[in-house]
Scaffold this active site. Sequence first.
Site, PDB file in Angstrom:
ATOM      1  N   GLY A  36      14.514   8.090  14.660  1.00  0.00           N
ATOM      2  CA  GLY A  36      14.691   8.989  13.515  1.00  0.00           C
ATOM      3  C   GLY A  36      15.248  10.328  13.973  1.00  0.00           C
ATOM      4  CG  HIS A  37      12.820  12.921  16.322  1.00  0.00           C
ATOM      5  ND1 HIS A  37      11.775  12.136  16.738  1.00  0.00           N
ATOM      6  CD2 HIS A  37      12.260  13.904  15.557  1.00  0.00           C
ATOM      7  CE1 HIS A  37      10.630  12.627  16.263  1.00  0.00           C
ATOM      8  NE2 HIS A  37      10.898  13.688  15.545  1.00  0.00           N
ATOM      9  CD  GLN A  61       4.549  21.350  10.696  1.00  0.00           C
ATOM     10  OE1 GLN A  61       5.417  22.205  10.874  1.00  0.00           O
ATOM     11  NE2 GLN A  61       4.867  20.074  10.483  1.00  0.00           N
ATOM     12  N   GLY A 147      15.209  14.583   7.969  1.00  0.00           N
ATOM     13  CA  GLY A 147      15.145  13.170   7.611  1.00  0.00           C
ATOM     14  C   GLY A 147      14.599  12.964   6.207  1.00  0.00           C
ATOM     15  CE  LYS A 149       7.755   8.809   8.449  1.00  0.00           C
ATOM     16  NZ  LYS A 149       7.234   9.998   9.116  1.00  0.00           N
ATOM     17  CD  GLN A 153       9.559  18.380   6.800  1.00  0.00           C
ATOM     18  OE1 GLN A 153       8.445  18.595   7.245  1.00  0.00           O
ATOM     19  NE2 GLN A 153      10.498  17.779   7.517  1.00  0.00           N
TER      20      GLN A 153
HETATM   21  P1  AMP Z   1       8.959  15.615  13.161  1.00  0.00           P
HETATM   22  O1  AMP Z   1       9.245  15.737  14.624  1.00  0.00           O
HETATM   23  O2  AMP Z   1       8.089  14.444  12.801  1.00  0.00           O
HETATM   24  O3  AMP Z   1       8.521  16.913  12.517  1.00  0.00           O
HETATM   25  O4  AMP Z   1      10.346  15.273  12.470  1.00  0.00           O
HETATM   26  C1  AMP Z   1      11.489  16.052  12.722  1.00  0.00           C
HETATM   27  C2  AMP Z   1      12.586  15.604  11.809  1.00  0.00           C
HETATM   28  O5  AMP Z   1      12.834  14.220  12.025  1.00  0.00           O
HETATM   29  C3  AMP Z   1      12.250  15.754  10.311  1.00  0.00           C
HETATM   30  O6  AMP Z   1      13.402  16.192   9.622  1.00  0.00           O
HETATM   31  C4  AMP Z   1      11.884  14.351   9.914  1.00  0.00           C
HETATM   32  O7  AMP Z   1      12.127  14.078   8.565  1.00  0.00           O
HETATM   33  C5  AMP Z   1      12.823  13.543  10.789  1.00  0.00           C
HETATM   34  N1  AMP Z   1      12.311  12.186  10.929  1.00  0.00           N
HETATM   35  C6  AMP Z   1      11.096  11.812  11.402  1.00  0.00           C
HETATM   36  N2  AMP Z   1      10.959  10.472  11.310  1.00  0.00           N
HETATM   37  C7  AMP Z   1      12.113   9.998  10.773  1.00  0.00           C
HETATM   38  C8  AMP Z   1      12.579   8.702  10.413  1.00  0.00           C
HETATM   39  N3  AMP Z   1      11.854   7.625  10.596  1.00  0.00           N
HETATM   40  N4  AMP Z   1      13.804   8.613   9.871  1.00  0.00           N
HETATM   41  C9  AMP Z   1      14.566   9.721   9.659  1.00  0.00           C
HETATM   42  N5  AMP Z   1      14.186  10.960   9.972  1.00  0.00           N
HETATM   43  C10 AMP Z   1      12.972  11.097  10.521  1.00  0.00           C
END
Ligand code: AMP
Length: 299
Positions: A36-37, A61, A147, A149, A153
């Site tokens: 995802g990242h 958060q 994302g 996901k 947010q």
């Molecule tokens: P996080 O590190 O979990 O805060 O996520 C950082 C970024 O990665 C945020 O914009 C999330 O929405 C995105 N993200 C996390 N998981 C996914 C996923 N499975 N698909 C797409 N984007 C993702």
Amino acid sequence: MITLRRAADLRACCDDARRAGRTVALVPTMGLFHDGHRSLMRAARADADLVVVSLFVNPTQFGPDEDLDGYPRDPDGDTAVAAAEGVDVVFLPPVDELYPDEPRTIVHVAGLTARLCGASRPTHFDGVATIVTKLFSIVGPCRAYFGRKDAQQLAVIRRVVEDLNLPVDVVGCPLVREPDGLARSSRNAYLTPDERAAATVLWRALSAAAGAIRTGERDAAILEALVVSTIGAEPGVRLDYAELVDAHTIEPAARVDGDLILAVAAFIGRTRLIDNLAITAIGAEVDIDLGVVAEEQTA
Ligand code: AMP
């Protein structure tokens, strides 16, 4: 690729780039990089000249009983992933760089944060909106990648940018899944093998709802009940919410009509996971965005 730890250094780096006529992209993250990242980094790399990835487990958060201390971290591994994705700058600030003191200024987005994750995590989106506003302020005019996901947010951040006239173009990127449908998440690392198998119920529940929509179901209560019963049938999984909401206002929707999110959250053992379908319905035309499978990303 360079690693910066000070806000002033990141600001100078982004200012220099823009002065030289280069465009700047920002990918805010909390690390433990997965596909995802990576997909956000690739979208940023394809669009912009200077790609900045921030890696900061933002304490504000997390609620008092949440997983801040145990949140999985691997800054060295993440730095290697970022380098492999062609990122130019990793911003890895210590906590006291961004919060030298208890912050007195909080960015609160009313309304959009009241439901879904905001209902079960009451201070979460204040923390998200505040840290993202700080990052936007440090980086300056840029495109910023998030994302889908985290659909609520994304809606909150779009609203912050609009309300505060921030010089940032927010880009929403596809939700990335494992081959068996589980949405990629850093928190998947918490799951035991049995929990990992049970966790696919979120995807199975959303897929069942997508099937019902495709065969003509438009009633939110019926779709939500389908998700609730599918998740309820999985032992060890406790539903937090399943709701059809407007994608922009996060207000409940009674029917499949307009830009919507069918959002779900559940506890798999002690781990809370979220997932969603993005639905666009205009008259009889319905488009359901299920996301993409990780293998397509890494291929
Ligand atoms: P996080 O590190 O979990 O805060 O996520 C950082 C970024 O990665 C945020 O914009 C999330 O929405 C995105 N993200 C996390 N998981 C996914 C996923 N499975 N698909 C797409 N984007 C993702």
